[in-house]
Write an enzyme that holds these catalytic residues in place. Structure first.
Site, PDB file in Angstrom:
ATOM      1  N   GLY A   1       4.280  -3.255 -10.965  1.00  0.00           N
ATOM      2  CA  GLY A   1       4.689  -1.867 -10.816  1.00  0.00           C
ATOM      3  C   GLY A   1       4.979  -1.119 -12.108  1.00  0.00           C
ATOM      4  O   GLY A   1       4.804   0.092 -12.178  1.00  0.00           O
TER       5      GLY A   1
ATOM      6  N   ASP B   1       9.587  -0.485 -12.483  1.00  0.00           N
ATOM      7  CA  ASP B   1       9.172   0.809 -11.946  1.00  0.00           C
ATOM      8  C   ASP B   1      10.316   1.509 -11.222  1.00  0.00           C
ATOM      9  O   ASP B   1      10.570   2.685 -11.429  1.00  0.00           O
ATOM     10  CB  ASP B   1       7.943   0.646 -11.026  1.00  0.00           C
ATOM     11  CG  ASP B   1       8.121  -0.437  -9.966  1.00  0.00           C
ATOM     12  OD1 ASP B   1       9.192  -1.078  -9.913  1.00  0.00           O
ATOM     13  OD2 ASP B   1       7.186  -0.656  -9.176  1.00  0.00           O
TER      14      ASP B   1
ATOM     15  N   ASP C   1      15.718  -0.155  -6.427  1.00  0.00           N
ATOM     16  CA  ASP C   1      15.913   0.161  -5.011  1.00  0.00           C
ATOM     17  C   ASP C   1      17.130  -0.607  -4.508  1.00  0.00           C
ATOM     18  O   ASP C   1      18.269  -0.176  -4.704  1.00  0.00           O
ATOM     19  CB  ASP C   1      14.620  -0.188  -4.259  1.00  0.00           C
ATOM     20  CG  ASP C   1      14.679   0.162  -2.790  1.00  0.00           C
ATOM     21  OD1 ASP C   1      15.562   0.935  -2.403  1.00  0.00           O
ATOM     22  OD2 ASP C   1      13.839  -0.337  -2.014  1.00  0.00           O
TER      23      ASP C   1
ATOM     24  N   LYS D   1      16.682   4.903  -6.927  1.00  0.00           N
ATOM     25  CA  LYS D   1      16.987   5.527  -5.632  1.00  0.00           C
ATOM     26  C   LYS D   1      18.488   5.728  -5.487  1.00  0.00           C
ATOM     27  O   LYS D   1      19.270   4.834  -5.818  1.00  0.00           O
ATOM     28  CB  LYS D   1      16.469   4.666  -4.483  1.00  0.00           C
ATOM     29  CG  LYS D   1      14.960   4.703  -4.357  1.00  0.00           C
ATOM     30  CD  LYS D   1      14.484   4.028  -3.095  1.00  0.00           C
ATOM     31  CE  LYS D   1      12.977   3.943  -3.100  1.00  0.00           C
ATOM     32  NZ  LYS D   1      12.436   3.150  -1.991  1.00  0.00           N
TER      33      LYS D   1
ATOM     34  N   PHE E   1      10.205   6.254   0.422  1.00  0.00           N
ATOM     35  CA  PHE E   1       9.192   5.364  -0.142  1.00  0.00           C
ATOM     36  C   PHE E   1       8.174   6.173  -0.938  1.00  0.00           C
ATOM     37  O   PHE E   1       7.537   7.078  -0.411  1.00  0.00           O
ATOM     38  CB  PHE E   1       8.494   4.550   0.957  1.00  0.00           C
ATOM     39  CG  PHE E   1       7.786   3.354   0.388  1.00  0.00           C
ATOM     40  CD1 PHE E   1       8.483   2.183   0.126  1.00  0.00           C
ATOM     41  CD2 PHE E   1       6.441   3.419   0.061  1.00  0.00           C
ATOM     42  CE1 PHE E   1       7.848   1.087  -0.437  1.00  0.00           C
ATOM     43  CE2 PHE E   1       5.801   2.327  -0.512  1.00  0.00           C
ATOM     44  CZ  PHE E   1       6.501   1.158  -0.757  1.00  0.00           C
ATOM     45  N   VAL E   2       8.063   5.845  -2.220  1.00  0.00           N
ATOM     46  CA  VAL E   2       7.187   6.619  -3.097  1.00  0.00           C
ATOM     47  C   VAL E   2       6.057   5.748  -3.660  1.00  0.00           C
ATOM     48  O   VAL E   2       6.191   4.526  -3.748  1.00  0.00           O
ATOM     49  CB  VAL E   2       7.985   7.244  -4.269  1.00  0.00           C
ATOM     50  CG1 VAL E   2       8.981   8.269  -3.753  1.00  0.00           C
ATOM     51  CG2 VAL E   2       8.695   6.180  -5.096  1.00  0.00           C
TER      52      VAL E   2
ATOM     53  N   ASP F   1       3.114   1.022  -5.731  1.00  0.00           N
ATOM     54  CA  ASP F   1       2.093   0.815  -4.699  1.00  0.00           C
ATOM     55  C   ASP F   1       2.665   0.807  -3.291  1.00  0.00           C
ATOM     56  O   ASP F   1       3.880   0.652  -3.088  1.00  0.00           O
ATOM     57  CB  ASP F   1       1.413  -0.537  -4.914  1.00  0.00           C
ATOM     58  CG  ASP F   1       2.325  -1.703  -4.504  1.00  0.00           C
ATOM     59  OD1 ASP F   1       3.465  -1.757  -5.010  1.00  0.00           O
ATOM     60  OD2 ASP F   1       1.922  -2.518  -3.661  1.00  0.00           O
TER      61      ASP F   1
ATOM     62  N   ARG G   1      -1.568   2.722  -6.962  1.00  0.00           N
ATOM     63  CA  ARG G   1      -0.995   2.530  -8.301  1.00  0.00           C
ATOM     64  C   ARG G   1      -1.650   3.450  -9.330  1.00  0.00           C
ATOM     65  O   ARG G   1      -1.029   3.833 -10.317  1.00  0.00           O
ATOM     66  CB  ARG G   1      -1.188   1.080  -8.768  1.00  0.00           C
ATOM     67  CG  ARG G   1      -0.346   0.065  -8.001  1.00  0.00           C
ATOM     68  CD  ARG G   1      -0.293  -1.247  -8.776  1.00  0.00           C
ATOM     69  NE  ARG G   1       0.112  -2.382  -7.957  1.00  0.00           N
ATOM     70  CZ  ARG G   1       1.368  -2.726  -7.708  1.00  0.00           C
ATOM     71  NH1 ARG G   1       2.353  -2.012  -8.186  1.00  0.00           N
ATOM     72  NH2 ARG G   1       1.629  -3.794  -6.973  1.00  0.00           N
TER      73      ARG G   1
HETATM   74  P1  IMP Z   1      14.519  -3.903  -5.187  1.00  0.00           P
HETATM   75  O1  IMP Z   1      14.536  -5.375  -5.421  1.00  0.00           O
HETATM   76  O2  IMP Z   1      14.785  -3.549  -3.750  1.00  0.00           O
HETATM   77  O3  IMP Z   1      15.374  -3.096  -6.148  1.00  0.00           O
HETATM   78  O4  IMP Z   1      13.042  -3.424  -5.330  1.00  0.00           O
HETATM   79  C1  IMP Z   1      12.371  -3.436  -6.485  1.00  0.00           C
HETATM   80  C2  IMP Z   1      10.877  -3.483  -6.246  1.00  0.00           C
HETATM   81  O5  IMP Z   1      10.492  -3.051  -4.931  1.00  0.00           O
HETATM   82  C3  IMP Z   1      10.254  -2.503  -7.196  1.00  0.00           C
HETATM   83  O6  IMP Z   1       9.956  -3.110  -8.405  1.00  0.00           O
HETATM   84  C4  IMP Z   1       9.033  -2.054  -6.438  1.00  0.00           C
HETATM   85  O7  IMP Z   1       7.956  -2.923  -6.714  1.00  0.00           O
HETATM   86  C5  IMP Z   1       9.402  -2.180  -4.975  1.00  0.00           C
HETATM   87  N1  IMP Z   1       9.804  -0.871  -4.411  1.00  0.00           N
HETATM   88  C6  IMP Z   1      11.038  -0.466  -4.080  1.00  0.00           C
HETATM   89  N2  IMP Z   1      11.034   0.788  -3.613  1.00  0.00           N
HETATM   90  C7  IMP Z   1       9.751   1.201  -3.666  1.00  0.00           C
HETATM   91  C8  IMP Z   1       9.081   2.436  -3.331  1.00  0.00           C
HETATM   92  O8  IMP Z   1       9.671   3.443  -2.897  1.00  0.00           O
HETATM   93  N3  IMP Z   1       7.741   2.452  -3.552  1.00  0.00           N
HETATM   94  C9  IMP Z   1       7.037   1.400  -4.044  1.00  0.00           C
HETATM   95  N4  IMP Z   1       7.616   0.230  -4.378  1.00  0.00           N
HETATM   96  C10 IMP Z   1       8.962   0.136  -4.188  1.00  0.00           C
HETATM   97 MG    MG Z   2       7.579  -3.915  -8.652  1.00  0.00          MG
END
Ligand code: IMP
Ligand code: MG
Length: 198
Positions: free
Chosen positions: A66, A122, A125, A153, A174-175, A181, A187
């Site tokens: 990402g 990237d 979340d 976020k 979700f973006v 992606d 991407r």
């Molecule tokens: P986390 O572990 O939930 O913080 O998520 C991190 C990973 O989830 C990021 O590096 C992204 O690859 C993916 N991700 C989280 N939210 C999004 C979104 O809105 N769009 C696309 N990928 C996301």
């Molecule tokens: Mg990622």
């Protein structure tokens, strides 16, 4: 808007790049940040990072896949000697919801002993991914660790992670685009937008 431009891509594949992006953009509910806005913000973050690390040698660790587009545009704006390494983790397994489980695809961690590490991802979340990466890298005895994300976020995180550099704060939607992606698609979209629910 469909733009027909004679790019090398168009000449090679006979497929107008403007049209290709337009088809992907049709899947977006709305565009959050266009390419020019993203690049202007990268100028600001790069200036901040360059100032903060002016007397230190930086080791950038990019989280694949990402952060690839972000990393490539950002690091070329940092006029300091730096090293680059990549980490590959998976947390989503092609779904739109996080499972909380973070799998390290590459077993060998980059050598960060005594280094000033800047992790690039990237999006922040739930926090699972960056918390796990940070924890893992800390065991490799770096001198310092900071985190830089393109997007963050606005939400309560499952695991607390503080990003030191943030491109943009967004709502909990979700973006896709600019490296992000949905099931490995979008991407290569130059902008960032909210994907249509359907
Ligand atoms: P986390 O572990 O939930 O913080 O998520 C991190 C990973 O989830 C990021 O590096 C992204 O690859 C993916 N991700 C989280 N939210 C999004 C979104 O809105 N769009 C696309 N990928 C996301
Ligand atoms: Mg990622």
């Amino acid at each position: 808007m469909v733009t027909y431009c004679e790019s090398p891509r168009e000449l090679i594949f006979g497929w107008p790049s403007g049209l290709m992006h337009c088809q992907m953009q049709a899947d977006l509910e709305r565009i959050l940040f266009d390419e020019a806005t993203i690049l202007r913000r990268l100028d600001e973050i790069a200036a901040q990072i360059s100032n903060d690390y002016r007397d230190r040698e930086l080791t950038v660790i990019a989280v694949l896949n990402g952060s690839l587009v972000f990393m490539s545009d950002l690091m070329r704006r940092i006029p300091l000697p730096l090293r680059l390494d990549c980490l590959s983790v998976a947390s989503y397994h092609g779904r739109a919801e996080t499972t909380g489980e973070v799998i390290f695809k590459h077993v060998a961690l980059p050598d960060v002993v005594d280094r000033h590490v800047l992790i690039l991802d990237d999006i922040l979340d739930s926090g699972h991914t960056l918390a796990a990466i940070r924890e893992k890298l800390e065991t490799a005895k770096p001198r310092s660790i900071r985190v830089c994300v393109l997007l963050q976020k606005k939400k309560e995180r499952a695991r607390p992670v503080d990003a030191d550099y943030v491109g943009f704060e967004i709502e909990d939607e979700f973006v896709v685009g600019y490296g992000l992606d949905f099931m490995e698609r979008y991407r290569n979209l130059p902008c960032i937008g909210v994907l249509r629910k359907e």
